[in-house]
Design a protein around this motif. Structure first.
Motif, PDB file in Angstrom:
ATOM      1  N   PRO A 160       0.820  -1.218   0.000  1.00 28.02           N
ATOM      2  CA  PRO A 160       0.000   0.000   0.000  1.00 28.02           C
ATOM      3  C   PRO A 160       0.854   1.268   0.000  1.00 28.02           C
ATOM      4  O   PRO A 160       0.384   2.333  -0.317  1.00 28.02           O
ATOM      5  CB  PRO A 160      -0.816  -0.105   1.290  1.00 28.02           C
ATOM      6  N   ALA A 161       2.132   1.162   0.330  1.00 28.21           N
ATOM      7  CA  ALA A 161       3.024   2.326   0.331  1.00 28.21           C
ATOM      8  C   ALA A 161       3.507   2.689  -1.059  1.00 28.21           C
ATOM      9  O   ALA A 161       4.250   3.645  -1.234  1.00 28.21           O
ATOM     10  CB  ALA A 161       4.219   2.054   1.233  1.00 28.21           C
ATOM     11  N   ALA A 162       3.085   1.955  -2.073  1.00 29.99           N
ATOM     12  CA  ALA A 162       3.566   2.186  -3.431  1.00 29.99           C
ATOM     13  C   ALA A 162       3.179   3.549  -3.987  1.00 29.99           C
ATOM     14  O   ALA A 162       3.779   4.018  -4.942  1.00 29.99           O
ATOM     15  CB  ALA A 162       3.050   1.093  -4.363  1.00 29.99           C
ATOM     16  N   ASP A 163       2.188   4.199  -3.380  1.00 27.19           N
ATOM     17  CA  ASP A 163       1.773   5.511  -3.865  1.00 27.19           C
ATOM     18  C   ASP A 163       2.583   6.653  -3.276  1.00 27.19           C
ATOM     19  O   ASP A 163       2.380   7.807  -3.617  1.00 27.19           O
ATOM     20  CB  ASP A 163       0.289   5.743  -3.552  1.00 27.19           C
ATOM     21  N   TYR A 164       3.512   6.371  -2.385  1.00 26.15           N
ATOM     22  CA  TYR A 164       4.335   7.410  -1.762  1.00 26.15           C
ATOM     23  C   TYR A 164       5.669   7.489  -2.491  1.00 26.15           C
ATOM     24  O   TYR A 164       6.322   6.478  -2.707  1.00 26.15           O
ATOM     25  CB  TYR A 164       4.568   7.084  -0.291  1.00 26.15           C
ATOM     26  N   TYR A 165       6.063   8.699  -2.895  1.00 29.22           N
ATOM     27  CA  TYR A 165       7.292   8.869  -3.653  1.00 29.22           C
ATOM     28  C   TYR A 165       8.275   9.751  -2.910  1.00 29.22           C
ATOM     29  O   TYR A 165       7.884  10.716  -2.258  1.00 29.22           O
ATOM     30  CB  TYR A 165       7.001   9.481  -5.033  1.00 29.22           C
ATOM     31  N   GLU A 166       9.557   9.426  -3.037  1.00 27.38           N
ATOM     32  CA  GLU A 166      10.632  10.248  -2.490  1.00 27.38           C
ATOM     33  C   GLU A 166      10.908  11.379  -3.472  1.00 27.38           C
ATOM     34  O   GLU A 166      10.624  11.263  -4.656  1.00 27.38           O
ATOM     35  CB  GLU A 166      11.913   9.413  -2.361  1.00 27.38           C
ATOM     36  N   PRO A 167      11.515  12.459  -3.007  1.00 26.98           N
ATOM     37  CA  PRO A 167      11.909  13.511  -3.951  1.00 26.98           C
ATOM     38  C   PRO A 167      12.973  12.990  -4.921  1.00 26.98           C
ATOM     39  O   PRO A 167      13.660  12.018  -4.621  1.00 26.98           O
ATOM     40  CB  PRO A 167      12.475  14.616  -3.054  1.00 26.98           C
ATOM     41  N   PRO A 168      13.129  13.629  -6.085  1.00 31.91           N
ATOM     42  CA  PRO A 168      14.124  13.185  -7.056  1.00 31.91           C
ATOM     43  C   PRO A 168      15.531  13.140  -6.458  1.00 31.91           C
ATOM     44  O   PRO A 168      15.845  13.891  -5.533  1.00 31.91           O
ATOM     45  CB  PRO A 168      14.050  14.237  -8.161  1.00 31.91           C
ATOM     46  N   LEU A 169      16.343  12.273  -6.994  1.00 33.95           N
ATOM     47  CA  LEU A 169      17.711  12.163  -6.525  1.00 33.95           C
ATOM     48  C   LEU A 169      18.645  12.031  -7.714  1.00 33.95           C
ATOM     49  O   LEU A 169      18.275  11.518  -8.759  1.00 33.95           O
ATOM     50  CB  LEU A 169      17.825  10.972  -5.570  1.00 33.95           C
ATOM     51  N   SER A 170      19.838  12.530  -7.556  1.00 31.58           N
ATOM     52  CA  SER A 170      20.841  12.470  -8.608  1.00 31.58           C
ATOM     53  C   SER A 170      21.699  11.228  -8.395  1.00 31.58           C
ATOM     54  O   SER A 170      22.315  11.065  -7.346  1.00 31.58           O
ATOM     55  CB  SER A 170      21.714  13.731  -8.544  1.00 31.58           C
TER      56      SER A 170
END
Length: 142
Positions: free
Chosen positions: A30-40
């Motif tokens: 169910p956590a699949a809808d939570y995204y981290e900020p972009p990363l390089s």
């Protein structure tokens, strides 16, 4: 749902988008809808630092350590090598990737594949450790 649909491409071409947590090998989370900020990726792997080098792997002498033919290694020259580290070493001026180990006779370079022998300094004219492998990147599709 009757068909698989492609996930939309990210708008930014400069940063990677990272999914929070881990990808489940079983059931959807169910956590699949939570995204981290972009990363390089270059920041995460520190590949722009002057002491960090990239090298492509050829051969399978380190396969049991998860280092495979065609993979890309991130090698850090600022780390002092110690027993257990996987290192890029020059053996008679030929680059090799091996695990650094201590034996009663001194330092040796160990293979991670039983088909390849370990390397002792007494067998060669020169062995120089170039740096410590900090990341191994394996391609899975071409």
């Amino acid at each position: 749902m009757n068909a698989l649909t492609p996930y939309p491409l990210a708008a930014s071409k400069e940063l990677l988008h990272v999914l929070a947590g881990c990808a489940a090998g079983g059931f959807p989370s169910p956590a699949a809808d939570y995204y981290e900020p972009p990363l390089s990726l270059d920041e995460r792997l520190n590949i722009r630092a002057p002491h960090v080098w990239l090298v492509q792997v050829e051969g399978d002498s380190m396969r049991d350590a998860g280092i495979f033919n065609g993979g890309l290694l991130v090698v850090d020259r600022s780390i002092t090598p110690s027993a257990g580290h996987i290192v890029l070493a020059y053996v008679d001026n030929q680059p090799l990737v091996k695990r650094l180990a201590k034996s009663p006779a001194g330092w040796i370079l160990e293979s991670a594949n039983p088909d390849y022998p370990n390397i002792a300094p007494s067998q060669y004219d020169s062995i120089e450790v170039f740096g410590v492998v900090v990341w191994s990147l394996t391609p899975h599709a071409h």
